[in-house]
Design an enzyme around this catalytic site. Structure first.
Site, PDB file in Angstrom:
ATOM      1  CG  HIS A 249     -14.847 -31.092  26.717  1.00 17.20           C
ATOM      2  ND1 HIS A 249     -16.073 -31.712  26.629  1.00 17.20           N
ATOM      3  CD2 HIS A 249     -14.987 -29.879  26.117  1.00 17.20           C
ATOM      4  CE1 HIS A 249     -16.911 -30.906  25.993  1.00 17.20           C
ATOM      5  NE2 HIS A 249     -16.280 -29.791  25.684  1.00 17.20           N
TER       6      HIS A 249
ATOM      7  CB  SER B 119       9.642  -0.318  14.968  1.00 21.47           C
ATOM      8  OG  SER B 119       9.972  -1.686  15.029  1.00 21.47           O
TER       9      SER B 119
ATOM     10  CB  ALA C 286      -0.931  -0.009   1.217  1.00 21.56           C
TER      11      ALA C 286
ATOM     12  CB  ALA D 147     -11.452 -20.497  26.285  1.00 20.47           C
TER      13      ALA D 147
ATOM     14  CG  ASP E 149       2.487  -8.950  21.067  1.00 24.64           C
ATOM     15  OD1 ASP E 149       2.209 -10.146  20.873  1.00 24.64           O
ATOM     16  OD2 ASP E 149       3.652  -8.529  21.170  1.00 24.64           O
TER      17      ASP E 149
ATOM     18  CB  THR F 141       2.900  -5.932  17.102  1.00 20.61           C
ATOM     19  OG1 THR F 141       2.839  -6.918  18.163  1.00 20.61           O
ATOM     20  CG2 THR F 141       2.153  -4.706  17.593  1.00 20.61           C
TER      21      THR F 141
ATOM     22  NE  ARG G 142      -1.833 -35.771  27.155  1.00 20.87           N
ATOM     23  CZ  ARG G 142      -2.241 -36.602  28.111  1.00 20.87           C
ATOM     24  NH1 ARG G 142      -2.573 -36.137  29.310  1.00 20.87           N
ATOM     25  NH2 ARG G 142      -2.338 -37.893  27.878  1.00 20.87           N
TER      26      ARG G 142
ATOM     27  CG  HIS H 259       7.693 -18.180  17.024  1.00 23.03           C
ATOM     28  ND1 HIS H 259       8.115 -18.752  18.201  1.00 23.03           N
ATOM     29  CD2 HIS H 259       8.213 -16.931  16.993  1.00 23.03           C
ATOM     30  CE1 HIS H 259       8.888 -17.888  18.845  1.00 23.03           C
ATOM     31  NE2 HIS H 259       8.959 -16.778  18.139  1.00 23.03           N
TER      32      HIS H 259
END
Ligand code: ADP
Ligand code: F6P
Length: 331
Positions: free
Chosen positions: A227, A117, A34, A198, A139, A137, A255, A261
């Protein structure tokens, strides 16, 4: 001056450069494309800088043409490559970067990356090089924008992963603890946890309460639920310890999965692509309007520009209402 397209051109910039820096994020390629295409559309030259600030310091530049950014809109990662470069944090490193920018007759720079940055971009802006930040990012941890590039893709990746884990969790009556990225912010955990249903979510913004998780599991167990999925932001708790505590007190088979990543990769979602197009084009327009030291962002569905200083000083706030909604729906 306003041209035929209603676009303001206040600065006499003939050539700009673009780089990606810090961690990669899906959507960086969309923004690179862009920036390049908007620059060419507005009849200015555009250079790509390889390997972020390191490339800036080493003069690792190349001209971008319309075709050089073709076929990248759907690709994760960054075609300009990225790196962490500690040397650029020094005055000498910045002077070296500026020297190459000037030698290449660059009149403005677009930095696609995260808050680290942006500190570099702010320094360059203070040294007289017009610089604009594009927040990218997974995050979603940058103040001044509701969303960063890459976040939506990461949330979709995590949601898909949880859906898959749920298949095996329900088949074997197991509890899964899924650790997700986010650094110091719980955005990925909350958005993905809510969208994947969740049972519990642990985030840095809320003190971890393992007793509460166990209580919720036991209540579920009593009404036949065998579960559960627990999403944990990296660094909030030792997931193996949490797993042991839950097993010891409930007897559940449990588990732990660290998604890692894979959350940073993959083709950007349509939401990230649209955002990348908007951010990249606006960054070029801002340079041509004579702006510097600002970041593009999105607030309440509007593309905005925010001073880098403000983005760096303030802290991004996750809307906790989403966390509470998730808790209230997973009873
Ligand atoms: P992100 O941009 O994703 O937050 P980092 O925090 O690793 O990633 O920062 C990316 C790069 O930005 C660093 O490697 C460095 O080159 C540059 N940078 C970070 N902090 C500063 C600073 N205070 N001054 C100048 N450059 C900086
Ligand atoms: O900032 C993006 C991010 O993926 C964080 O969520 C995570 O904490 C960090 O980068 C991981 O960094 P690295 O790739 O250096 O392990």
């Amino acid at each position: 001056m306003v041209n035929n397209f209603g676009l303001c051109k206040a600065a006499n910039i003939k050539r700009i450069a673009v780089l990606t820096s810090g961690e990669d994020a899906p959507g960086m390629n969309v923004a690179i494309r862009a920036v390049a295409r908007r620059a060419i559309f507005r009849r200015i030259e555009i250079l790509g800088v390889r390997y972020g600030y390191q490339g800036l310091m080493e003069g690792n530049y190349f001209p971008l043409e319309l075709g050089s950014v073709g076929d990248i809109i759907h690709k994760g990662g960054t075609s300009l490559n990225t790196v962490r470069c500690d040397e650029f944090k020094t005055k000498e490193g910045q002077a070296q970067g500026l020297k190459h920018l000037r030698a290449n007759r660059v009149g403005g720079l677009v930095v696609i990356g995260g808050d680290g940055s942006f500190r570099g971009a702010q320094k360059l802006s203070q040294l007289g090089m017009p610089s604009i930040g594009v927040p990218a990012t997974i995050d979603n941890d940058i103040a001044g924008t509701d969303f960063t590039l890459g976040f939506d893709t990461a949330v979709n990746t995590v949601t898909e992963a949880i859906d898959k884990v749920r298949d095996t969790a329900t088949s074997l009556d197991r509890i899964f603890i899924i650790e997700v990225m986010g650094r110091n912010k719980g955005d990925i955990a909350v958005w993905a946890g809510l969208s994947a249903g969740a049972e519990s979510i642990l985030i840095p913004e809320v003190k971890p309460d393992v007793d509460d998780i166990i209580k919720r599991l036991i209540i579920g167990q009593r009404r036949g639920k065998k579960h559960s999925i627990i999403v944990v932001t990296e660094g909030v708790a030792d997931t193996n310890k949490v797993a042991r505590a839950i097993h010891d007190r409930t007897g559940f088979d449990i588990r732990v999965i660290v998604l890692g990543h894979i959350q940073r990769g993959g083709s950007p979602t349509a939401v990230d692509r649209v955002l990348g197009c908007q951010f990249g084009a606006r960054a070029v327009d801002l340079l041509l309007e004579g702006k510097s030291g600002v970041m593009v962002g999105i607030q309440n569905n509007r593309i905005v520009d925010v001073p880098l200083e403000e983005a760096l000083q303030k802290s991004h706030k996750l809307p906790l209402s989403l966390y509470h909604l998730a808790q209230s729906l997973s009873i």
